[in-house]
Design a protein around this motif. Structure first.
Motif, PDB file in Angstrom:
ATOM      1  N   GLY A 165      44.695 -17.154  -3.187  1.00  0.00           N
ATOM      2  CA  GLY A 165      44.764 -18.601  -3.199  1.00  0.00           C
ATOM      3  C   GLY A 165      46.141 -19.097  -3.571  1.00  0.00           C
ATOM      4  O   GLY A 165      47.103 -18.330  -3.662  1.00  0.00           O
ATOM      5  N   SER A 166      46.230 -20.407  -3.798  1.00  0.00           N
ATOM      6  CA  SER A 166      47.507 -21.042  -4.104  1.00  0.00           C
ATOM      7  C   SER A 166      47.236 -22.424  -4.674  1.00  0.00           C
ATOM      8  O   SER A 166      46.121 -22.956  -4.547  1.00  0.00           O
ATOM      9  N   PRO A 167      48.243 -23.050  -5.278  1.00  0.00           N
ATOM     10  CA  PRO A 167      48.055 -24.439  -5.716  1.00  0.00           C
ATOM     11  C   PRO A 167      47.702 -25.367  -4.556  1.00  0.00           C
ATOM     12  O   PRO A 167      47.017 -26.372  -4.753  1.00  0.00           O
ATOM     13  N   GLN A 168      48.144 -25.024  -3.351  1.00  0.00           N
ATOM     14  CA  GLN A 168      47.833 -25.862  -2.187  1.00  0.00           C
ATOM     15  C   GLN A 168      46.325 -25.913  -1.918  1.00  0.00           C
ATOM     16  O   GLN A 168      45.814 -26.889  -1.379  1.00  0.00           O
ATOM     17  N   LEU A 169      45.609 -24.849  -2.301  1.00  0.00           N
ATOM     18  CA  LEU A 169      44.162 -24.843  -2.131  1.00  0.00           C
ATOM     19  C   LEU A 169      43.526 -25.957  -2.967  1.00  0.00           C
ATOM     20  O   LEU A 169      42.619 -26.657  -2.503  1.00  0.00           O
ATOM     21  N   CYS A 203      42.664 -21.864   2.518  1.00  0.00           N
ATOM     22  CA  CYS A 203      42.734 -23.328   2.611  1.00  0.00           C
ATOM     23  C   CYS A 203      42.074 -23.825   3.892  1.00  0.00           C
ATOM     24  O   CYS A 203      41.362 -24.832   3.888  1.00  0.00           O
ATOM     25  N   ALA A 204      42.326 -23.116   4.989  1.00  0.00           N
ATOM     26  CA  ALA A 204      41.814 -23.550   6.280  1.00  0.00           C
ATOM     27  C   ALA A 204      40.290 -23.528   6.335  1.00  0.00           C
ATOM     28  O   ALA A 204      39.680 -24.289   7.098  1.00  0.00           O
ATOM     29  N   HIS A 205      39.665 -22.686   5.533  1.00  0.00           N
ATOM     30  CA  HIS A 205      38.202 -22.585   5.546  1.00  0.00           C
ATOM     31  C   HIS A 205      37.514 -23.696   4.760  1.00  0.00           C
ATOM     32  O   HIS A 205      36.314 -23.941   4.949  1.00  0.00           O
ATOM     33  N   GLU A 245      47.094 -15.069   3.475  1.00  0.00           N
ATOM     34  CA  GLU A 245      45.698 -15.141   3.032  1.00  0.00           C
ATOM     35  C   GLU A 245      45.416 -16.467   2.328  1.00  0.00           C
ATOM     36  O   GLU A 245      44.338 -17.053   2.480  1.00  0.00           O
ATOM     37  N   ALA A 246      46.389 -16.950   1.557  1.00  0.00           N
ATOM     38  CA  ALA A 246      46.208 -18.231   0.870  1.00  0.00           C
ATOM     39  C   ALA A 246      46.056 -19.367   1.877  1.00  0.00           C
ATOM     40  O   ALA A 246      45.217 -20.267   1.706  1.00  0.00           O
ATOM     41  N   LEU A 247      46.838 -19.346   2.939  1.00  0.00           N
ATOM     42  CA  LEU A 247      46.719 -20.357   3.982  1.00  0.00           C
ATOM     43  C   LEU A 247      45.356 -20.280   4.662  1.00  0.00           C
ATOM     44  O   LEU A 247      44.737 -21.310   4.966  1.00  0.00           O
ATOM     45  N   LEU A 292      34.053 -16.324  -0.787  1.00  0.00           N
ATOM     46  CA  LEU A 292      35.058 -16.896   0.105  1.00  0.00           C
ATOM     47  C   LEU A 292      36.178 -15.876   0.271  1.00  0.00           C
ATOM     48  O   LEU A 292      36.803 -15.471  -0.718  1.00  0.00           O
ATOM     49  N   THR A 293      36.417 -15.462   1.518  1.00  0.00           N
ATOM     50  CA  THR A 293      37.491 -14.507   1.815  1.00  0.00           C
ATOM     51  C   THR A 293      38.378 -15.076   2.915  1.00  0.00           C
ATOM     52  O   THR A 293      37.950 -15.927   3.697  1.00  0.00           O
ATOM     53  N   PRO A 294      39.625 -14.602   2.990  1.00  0.00           N
ATOM     54  CA  PRO A 294      40.549 -15.145   3.993  1.00  0.00           C
ATOM     55  C   PRO A 294      40.073 -14.955   5.428  1.00  0.00           C
ATOM     56  O   PRO A 294      40.204 -15.862   6.255  1.00  0.00           O
ATOM     57  N   LYS A 295      39.528 -13.812   5.737  1.00  0.00           N
ATOM     58  CA  LYS A 295      39.161 -13.520   7.121  1.00  0.00           C
ATOM     59  C   LYS A 295      37.850 -14.168   7.529  1.00  0.00           C
ATOM     60  O   LYS A 295      37.729 -14.753   8.626  1.00  0.00           O
TER      61      LYS A 295
END
Length: 201
Positions: free
Chosen positions: A61-65, A37-39, A32-34, A188-191
């Motif tokens: 989320g994640s620090p990568q976001l 980020c992609a969005h 979900e975190a990935l 903002l949601t993963p899907k």
């Protein structure tokens, strides 16, 4: 939850939502975190100032976001928490995010090590990512109850996108609201990525 409406008090909602997040496997949270980020590139502008946050625990989320935001926009600000003499939460201060220059802070957070900007810096943001346990389709957000964002969000400019970041199942039909609540304009949601909320006047 009954027909998309969370029943009970805010404290009961928080306990149930936190418990549900703890049950989500790590692999699902990572995927979900990935996806989140992609969005980002779909709605973050190159000239934007974005107020974001570093997720802790089971927050989506994640620090990568935050790193990805920094690649996409002009400036990323992260919150700095302060309390009053009686321990009451104050409006968030802000610091410019520089990778590798974060320090440990209260509540398990990591904050910018550089100069601290005043709470009014939030008014410079074009986009504000807001942590939430749930948000409803009218823009009502349920936070952790600390009060920092309740005191900060009134400082946003009227045109700023206020984006609650949640898991897909945490976008619900209705949450209890209070007159002082600042409503989110988007979720903002993963899907589904970024979606506008009804946000009635």
């Amino acid at each position: 939850m009954v027909d998309g409406v969370l029943a009970g008090t805010k404290a009961q909602h928080r306990a149930a939502l936190l418990a549900a997040r703890r049950e989500v496997p790590y692999e699902v949270r990572a995927a979900e975190a990935l996806a989140l980020c992609a969005h980002l590139e779909e709605f973050v502008g190159r000239d934007d100032t974005v107020c974001a946050y570093l997720p802790v625990g089971t927050e989506p989320g994640s620090p990568q976001l935050v790193d990805r935001l920094r690649e996409l926009c002009a400036r990323v600000l992260l919150p700095v928490t302060r309390t009053g003499a009686g321990g009451e939460p104050l409006a968030l201060l802000w610091g410019v995010y520089v990778p590798g220059e974060l320090v440990a802070a209260r509540y398990g957070l990591r904050e910018p090590a550089g100069p601290v900007l005043p709470s009014s810096a939030l008014g410079e943001a074009d986009l504000v990512l807001v942590p939430a346990l749930a948000v409803d389709r009218r823009g009502v957000r349920l936070g952790r109850g600390g009060g920092f964002y309740d005191r900060s969000l009134p400082l946003c400019q009227p045109t700023a996108k206020l984006v609650a970041v949640v898991r897909d199942l945490e976008l619900v039909d209705e949450l209890p609201s209070e007159p002082h609540d600042i409503r989110m304009t988007h979720v903002l949601t993963p899907k589904h990525g970024l979606s506008a909320l009804a946000n009635p006047a």
